[in-house]
Design a protein around this motif. Sequence first.
Motif, mmCIF file in Angstrom:
data_model
loop_
_atom_site.group_PDB
_atom_site.id
_atom_site.type_symbol
_atom_site.label_atom_id
_atom_site.label_comp_id
_atom_site.label_asym_id
_atom_site.label_seq_id
_atom_site.Cartn_x
_atom_site.Cartn_y
_atom_site.Cartn_z
ATOM 1 N N PHE A 169 -6.329 -3.727 29.948
ATOM 2 C CA PHE A 169 -5.315 -4.223 30.879
ATOM 3 C C PHE A 169 -5.948 -5.183 31.887
ATOM 4 C CE2 PHE A 169 -2.869 -3.141 34.935
ATOM 5 C CZ PHE A 169 -1.918 -4.135 34.729
ATOM 6 N N ALA A 170 -7.130 -4.856 32.362
ATOM 7 C CA ALA A 170 -7.792 -5.693 33.363
ATOM 8 C C ALA A 170 -8.405 -6.955 32.752
ATOM 9 C CB ALA A 170 -8.878 -4.884 34.075
ATOM 10 N N GLN A 171 -8.846 -6.882 31.497
ATOM 11 C CA GLN A 171 -9.652 -7.980 30.959
ATOM 12 C C GLN A 171 -9.104 -8.633 29.697
ATOM 13 O OE1 GLN A 171 -13.573 -6.339 30.342
ATOM 14 N NE2 GLN A 171 -13.860 -5.833 32.497
ATOM 15 N N MET A 176 6.435 -10.245 23.916
ATOM 16 C CA MET A 176 6.123 -8.875 24.315
ATOM 17 C C MET A 176 4.737 -8.827 24.943
ATOM 18 S SD MET A 176 7.714 -6.664 21.118
ATOM 19 C CE MET A 176 6.541 -7.268 19.881
ATOM 20 N N ALA A 177 4.647 -8.230 26.123
ATOM 21 C CA ALA A 177 3.344 -8.058 26.768
ATOM 22 C C ALA A 177 2.479 -7.147 25.909
ATOM 23 C CB ALA A 177 3.522 -7.468 28.165
ATOM 24 N N GLY A 178 1.208 -7.500 25.790
ATOM 25 C CA GLY A 178 0.298 -6.690 24.992
ATOM 26 C C GLY A 178 -1.091 -6.659 25.592
ATOM 27 N N ILE A 179 -1.903 -5.757 25.096
ATOM 28 C CA ILE A 179 -3.322 -5.694 25.428
ATOM 29 C C ILE A 179 -4.087 -5.620 24.109
ATOM 30 C CG2 ILE A 179 -3.060 -4.646 27.699
ATOM 31 C CD1 ILE A 179 -3.593 -1.924 26.445
ATOM 32 N N THR A 237 -8.047 -9.866 37.156
ATOM 33 C CA THR A 237 -8.643 -8.591 36.745
ATOM 34 C C THR A 237 -8.302 -7.434 37.684
ATOM 35 O OG1 THR A 237 -10.693 -9.110 37.957
ATOM 36 C CG2 THR A 237 -10.585 -9.760 35.623
ATOM 37 N N ASP A 238 -7.409 -7.661 38.653
ATOM 38 C CA ASP A 238 -7.083 -6.627 39.628
ATOM 39 C C ASP A 238 -6.018 -5.691 39.055
ATOM 40 O OD1 ASP A 238 -6.656 -5.070 41.808
ATOM 41 O OD2 ASP A 238 -5.915 -6.668 43.124
ATOM 42 N N ALA A 239 -6.468 -4.677 38.332
ATOM 43 C CA ALA A 239 -5.542 -3.769 37.646
ATOM 44 C C ALA A 239 -4.691 -2.960 38.604
ATOM 45 C CB ALA A 239 -6.315 -2.828 36.723
ATOM 46 N N ASP A 240 -5.163 -2.761 39.833
ATOM 47 C CA ASP A 240 -4.412 -1.961 40.797
ATOM 48 C C ASP A 240 -3.631 -2.812 41.782
ATOM 49 O OD1 ASP A 240 -5.339 0.614 39.891
ATOM 50 O OD2 ASP A 240 -7.289 0.083 40.743
ATOM 51 N N GLY A 241 -3.757 -4.141 41.685
ATOM 52 C CA GLY A 241 -3.105 -5.010 42.644
ATOM 53 C C GLY A 241 -2.209 -6.049 41.999
ATOM 54 N N ALA A 242 -2.717 -7.282 41.889
ATOM 55 C CA ALA A 242 -1.905 -8.409 41.432
ATOM 56 C C ALA A 242 -1.315 -8.194 40.049
ATOM 57 C CB ALA A 242 -2.747 -9.691 41.455
#
Length: 272
Positions: A100-102, A150-153, A222-227
């Motif tokens: 998710f972050a990268q 569709m959003a993906g990782i 890369t801000d998984a908890d923010g942006a």
Amino acid sequence: MCGRYAASRSPEELAELFGVERWEPEEALAPDWNVAPTKQVRIVLDRPLKDAAGPRPVRQLRVVKWGLVPSWAANADGAARMINARAETLAEKPSFRRPFAQRRCIVPADGYYEWATGHDERRLEVEGLGKRSRKQPYFVLPADGSVLAMAGIYEFWRDPAVPAGRPGAWWATCSVVTTEAETAPLAAAPADGPRSLSEIHPRMPLALTPDRWDAWLDPANTDADGALQELLAPPPAGLMRAYPVSTAVSSVRNNGPGLLAELDAPEEATLF
């Protein structure tokens, strides 16, 4: 959730839609109207090219396997169970937090299939009176006929059973991000059918509107908890439509554009 979808657009069309700069002709896939877990699928991603002179991300169209295998997994046995990743817990789950972050991607589709259980059958399930419920498949797609982004990782996994440098030594896999299904009325809701996506299924793929594509794909975010959390907000309501299709899609052996044919009404009492 998202367990089946259709993807019939050519790589040339997808390249134009998403501004893709690079795709490998040898990775071309045939149109598929019944994409199922563990199949090879196309994704759009921003990533520097191998052996490139600089670190500039390049928008690419790549082929990966649907069903994420975490980089730290001992084997790939759980891939078929990792086809979806809940938006609400992306930043928490060990399997999804780093991708998710990268390593975010877009999984392009014409639309996706979902199976709705009729009211009477849901009652039987709740009361424990039915072992198998009657389910009607619906095809869900953008009301304007545009691509469903569709959003993906995605993730890379090294298969320890394959010698280094051999084909198959590295796997590239992905998951589709899901969110709560819309409760707002569907665009052109089917007669005698569900009035909202939530009446078909409580989950749906997270659809990214074009204004979010660049931010979602940007590897510098890369801000998984923010942006990044802001990008997980559901799209505006009313952008999707759904219609009943033949239960032929319930079998992965069936394929072809006929699976998308719209029925006038749900089929009668078909066991799934």
